[in-house]
Design a protein around this motif. Sequence first.
Motif, short mmCIF file in Angstrom:
data_model
loop_
_atom_site.label_atom_id
_atom_site.label_comp_id
_atom_site.label_asym_id
_atom_site.label_seq_id
_atom_site.Cartn_x
_atom_site.Cartn_y
_atom_site.Cartn_z
N TRP A 94 45.38 54.86 42.73
CA TRP A 94 44.98 53.64 42.04
C TRP A 94 44.89 52.49 43.02
CZ3 TRP A 94 49.37 56.49 41.30
CH2 TRP A 94 50.59 55.92 41.71
N ALA A 95 44.00 51.54 42.68
CA ALA A 95 43.79 50.36 43.53
C ALA A 95 43.63 49.15 42.62
CB ALA A 95 42.55 50.53 44.39
N PRO A 96 44.18 47.99 43.03
CA PRO A 96 44.08 46.79 42.19
C PRO A 96 42.70 46.14 42.30
CG PRO A 96 45.24 46.28 44.21
CD PRO A 96 44.97 47.76 44.25
N VAL A 97 42.28 45.54 41.19
CA VAL A 97 41.05 44.74 41.15
C VAL A 97 41.41 43.42 40.46
CG1 VAL A 97 38.67 44.58 40.35
CG2 VAL A 97 39.62 46.81 40.99
N ASP A 98 41.05 42.30 41.08
CA ASP A 98 41.35 40.98 40.53
C ASP A 98 40.08 40.16 40.40
OD1 ASP A 98 44.52 40.59 40.57
OD2 ASP A 98 43.96 41.76 42.34
N ARG A 99 39.94 39.46 39.27
CA ARG A 99 38.78 38.63 39.03
C ARG A 99 39.21 37.35 38.30
NH1 ARG A 99 37.15 41.91 42.02
NH2 ARG A 99 35.29 43.24 41.90
N ARG A 100 38.36 36.33 38.36
CA ARG A 100 38.46 35.16 37.50
C ARG A 100 37.38 35.29 36.45
NH1 ARG A 100 42.83 32.03 37.59
NH2 ARG A 100 41.58 30.23 36.94
N VAL A 101 37.72 35.06 35.19
CA VAL A 101 36.75 35.25 34.11
C VAL A 101 36.66 34.00 33.24
CG1 VAL A 101 37.09 37.75 34.06
CG2 VAL A 101 38.48 36.29 32.58
N ARG A 102 35.46 33.75 32.71
CA ARG A 102 35.25 32.67 31.75
C ARG A 102 35.57 33.19 30.36
NH1 ARG A 102 29.29 30.86 32.31
NH2 ARG A 102 29.94 29.54 30.56
#
Length: 279
Positions: free
Chosen positions: A203-211
Amino acid sequence: MAAKSDWKGALGENWARLTDVMGPLLGPFGDAAIAALGAIEGRRVLDLGCGAGASTFKLARLGARAIGVDVSPDLIAHALARRNAECGPARMAEFRCADAAEATFDAPLEGLFSQFGAMFFDEPVAAYAHLRRAMAPGAPLAIACWRTPRENEWATLALNAAKPHLPPAPPADRRAPGPFAWSEPEESFAPILTEAGWRDVAWAPVDRRVRLGAGMADDPVEAAVRFALEIGPLASRLKDLPAATLERVETAVRAAMTERAAAGEVEAAAAGWVVTARA
C-alpha cells in the motif's frame, strides 16, 4: 457509516443523484489506483463497487474490457443510462447489478480495481477469496480506500462543527464494513487479502486537497454546506432529528465553512491508500 445493504436503498439513490459532485473528490484517488494496475489494454478488468460507472468508463477509455459491478440498482441504472450517451471505447463498458462476493464470470478476469467500493463486504475474507478465484493467475489488484477519519477533513470538518448539537453516537466498530474500514492497513486489508490468497500485498499513501460540494451551488460556502448536509458522515447522523436541532446543526456547519472559505473556496484534506496485490 454505510454497510453493503445500505447501498440498495436511499444511499444508492442519493449517490446516483450526486454522482457528478462526488467525482472531483473520489476521482484523483481512483486515477492513482488505475495507474497502479499497469498495462490494462485488452484485459478484462473488474470495477468493484463501480457506482454510477465513472471509473468503469475511464478503464474502458484506456482500452480495458471493463466490467462494473455494484449492489445498488439505482447506481447501475444510472451507469447504463450514461453508457447510452458515451461514444468510442467507453460505450463498450459492461455493468451488472450484483454482489461481487457471489458473482460469476464467463472467463477469467485479468485485473481487479476499486474506487472506494471495496470495504463493504460482510464476510471480506470469503469475498476476496471468491474474487481471487475469478482472476487469471498473477492478475493485479489495485484499490483506492480512505485512510483514517482524522486525516480526512472532507469527512470530519462539518461533523466536528455539528457535534455539540448532535445526540451521542454509539462507539464505532472499526471492523464493521464502511468507508473507513480499511484505514489501518495491518489491522484491516492486509490480513484480509493475505488470508484470501492474494500475494504481494502492499500500500502507498495518496494525499489531495479537495473542494467540498463542487457543482452543488455557485456560492462555495453554500455548496460545502449542502455537501455536508446531504451526503457523508454528518448526513447519516441527521435522520429523524427535530427541526430545531437541524437548524442549529446547519448554522454551525455554515459558520465552519464560512471560516474555511477565507481564500474564496472551501477546501479540505483528503487522504487515501492505494492497495496493490496479485492473484
